[in-house]
Motif scaffolding. Sequence first.
Motif, short mmCIF file in Angstrom:
data_model
loop_
_atom_site.label_atom_id
_atom_site.label_comp_id
_atom_site.label_asym_id
_atom_site.label_seq_id
_atom_site.Cartn_x
_atom_site.Cartn_y
_atom_site.Cartn_z
N ASP A 165 -9.68 10.77 4.35
CA ASP A 165 -9.91 9.64 3.51
C ASP A 165 -10.75 9.98 2.41
O ASP A 165 -11.45 8.94 2.08
CB ASP A 165 -10.11 8.32 4.15
CG ASP A 165 -11.29 8.35 5.05
OD1 ASP A 165 -12.21 9.38 5.21
OD2 ASP A 165 -11.78 7.38 5.74
N ALA B 25 -6.49 4.91 -2.71
CA ALA B 25 -5.29 4.04 -2.22
C ALA B 25 -4.13 3.87 -3.32
O ALA B 25 -2.90 3.74 -2.78
CB ALA B 25 -5.70 2.66 -1.97
N TRP C 20 -0.15 4.27 -2.44
CA TRP C 20 0.81 3.17 -2.80
C TRP C 20 2.20 3.68 -3.50
O TRP C 20 3.03 3.34 -3.52
CB TRP C 20 0.11 2.26 -3.33
CG TRP C 20 0.83 0.88 -3.26
CD1 TRP C 20 1.28 0.09 -4.82
CD2 TRP C 20 1.61 0.05 -2.48
NE1 TRP C 20 1.96 -0.81 -4.54
CE2 TRP C 20 2.25 -1.20 -3.14
CE3 TRP C 20 1.83 0.18 -0.92
CZ2 TRP C 20 2.96 -2.06 -2.53
CZ3 TRP C 20 2.44 -0.75 -0.45
CH2 TRP C 20 3.02 -1.75 -1.08
N ARG D 189 0.73 -4.30 1.20
CA ARG D 189 -0.41 -3.71 1.09
C ARG D 189 -1.46 -4.82 1.76
O ARG D 189 -1.28 -6.03 1.27
CB ARG D 189 -1.01 -3.33 -0.21
CG ARG D 189 -0.45 -2.19 -0.77
CD ARG D 189 -1.04 -1.81 -2.11
NE ARG D 189 -2.42 -1.38 -1.79
CZ ARG D 189 -3.36 -0.61 -2.85
NH1 ARG D 189 -2.79 -0.61 -3.92
NH2 ARG D 189 -4.57 -0.58 -2.72
N GLY D 190 -2.07 -4.47 2.67
CA GLY D 190 -3.00 -5.26 3.21
C GLY D 190 -4.43 -5.09 3.08
O GLY D 190 -5.53 -5.58 3.49
N ASP D 191 -4.67 -3.93 1.99
CA ASP D 191 -6.02 -3.42 1.58
C ASP D 191 -6.29 -3.91 0.12
O ASP D 191 -7.05 -3.63 -0.61
CB ASP D 191 -6.05 -2.03 1.65
CG ASP D 191 -5.16 -1.36 1.08
OD1 ASP D 191 -4.12 -1.86 0.51
OD2 ASP D 191 -5.16 -0.17 1.10
N THR E 31 2.95 -4.77 7.02
CA THR E 31 1.65 -4.78 6.35
C THR E 31 0.51 -3.89 6.92
O THR E 31 0.29 -3.52 8.14
CB THR E 31 1.20 -6.07 6.35
OG1 THR E 31 1.98 -7.16 6.14
CG2 THR E 31 -0.23 -6.61 5.65
N ARG F 187 -2.81 -0.74 5.69
CA ARG F 187 -3.42 -0.17 4.29
C ARG F 187 -2.27 0.70 3.48
O ARG F 187 -1.15 1.26 4.28
CB ARG F 187 -4.52 0.82 4.80
CG ARG F 187 -5.84 0.21 5.38
CD ARG F 187 -6.79 1.31 5.62
NE ARG F 187 -6.23 2.32 6.27
CZ ARG F 187 -6.89 3.62 6.28
NH1 ARG F 187 -7.94 3.64 5.58
NH2 ARG F 187 -6.15 4.72 6.79
N ASP G 241 -1.95 3.87 5.44
CA ASP G 241 -1.06 3.97 6.43
C ASP G 241 0.49 3.75 6.36
O ASP G 241 1.26 4.37 6.87
CB ASP G 241 -1.53 2.91 7.56
CG ASP G 241 -2.81 3.35 7.95
OD1 ASP G 241 -3.06 4.42 8.19
OD2 ASP G 241 -3.95 2.34 7.99
#
Length: 281
Positions: free
Chosen positions: A162, A169, A173, A204-206, A234, A236, A239
């Motif tokens: 990461d 991110a 996405w 997206r949850g981030d 849902t 990141r 992920d």
Amino acid sequence: MGTKTPEELTGTHHGPMPQPPDPRGAATDLDVLAALQAAFATTVDTVDPDVPVPSCGRWRVRHLVVHLARVHHWAAGQASRTRETPLGRGPFDLPVLYRTCAEELLTTLRRLDPAAHAWTLSDDGVPREQQTGTVAFWHRRQKLETLVHLWDLRAAAGLATDVGPLGDATQWWDAVREVAEVMHPRQVRLGRVAAPPVALVLRRGDGGPEPVDVVLDGGSAVAPAPASPRVVVTGRAQDLGLMVWGRVPTASSALAVAGEGMADDDAHAALAGLVAAGLTP
């Protein structure tokens, strides 16, 4: 993207990971591709070529490096609409092979007009008169191919996954969006998988600048009815990107899976079935 043939496209780190150019949001797909290639090449220098790569089946690092080098070489030909000269069976000097093919790809993409016609995966199975693929397709496709395989390489070596371009991110996405827009519709179009019985909604949850859900429905031209069952996942961006590329299990605690118009247990089963069938080549 993946661990297949090019046509189916898929220690301790010393020094900082290369970063996409600033200012934020100004990096093009080619900028990010260059940063990812540099990070991949630097990591190859530090990792034992015999280390297993669990995310790529029975491959070891040497197979992964040769694969990505071959894909870069092949993609350069696809972008310029020329048949590539086969690289041969090897054995190869892995760092030299990868850097040579990475540079060939980057040089080719920088030379060509992004709007020029190219052979692309978007046009597989599409009548010639309806084909719309351009060189810009390969800017994105090779960026994301390298993103996923850099993750494979660093995860196999026990390195951080990461940092640098892997920590962006926005790119993960984009990997999710590409599967929904290109890869899974191609799978359905070529008859490799059936159109999904339910829509898969990736959320997206981030946070991030793109809160809009990505809906994966096999490229159906018919919008599902509002009351149609949906599987909502849902997590990141990274992920979610790794899940659609088969790197993170659908039952991972990093992902929240729920059904809309269906039981949660049925949603989990539907998600597992979709991913097992093959969202990507």
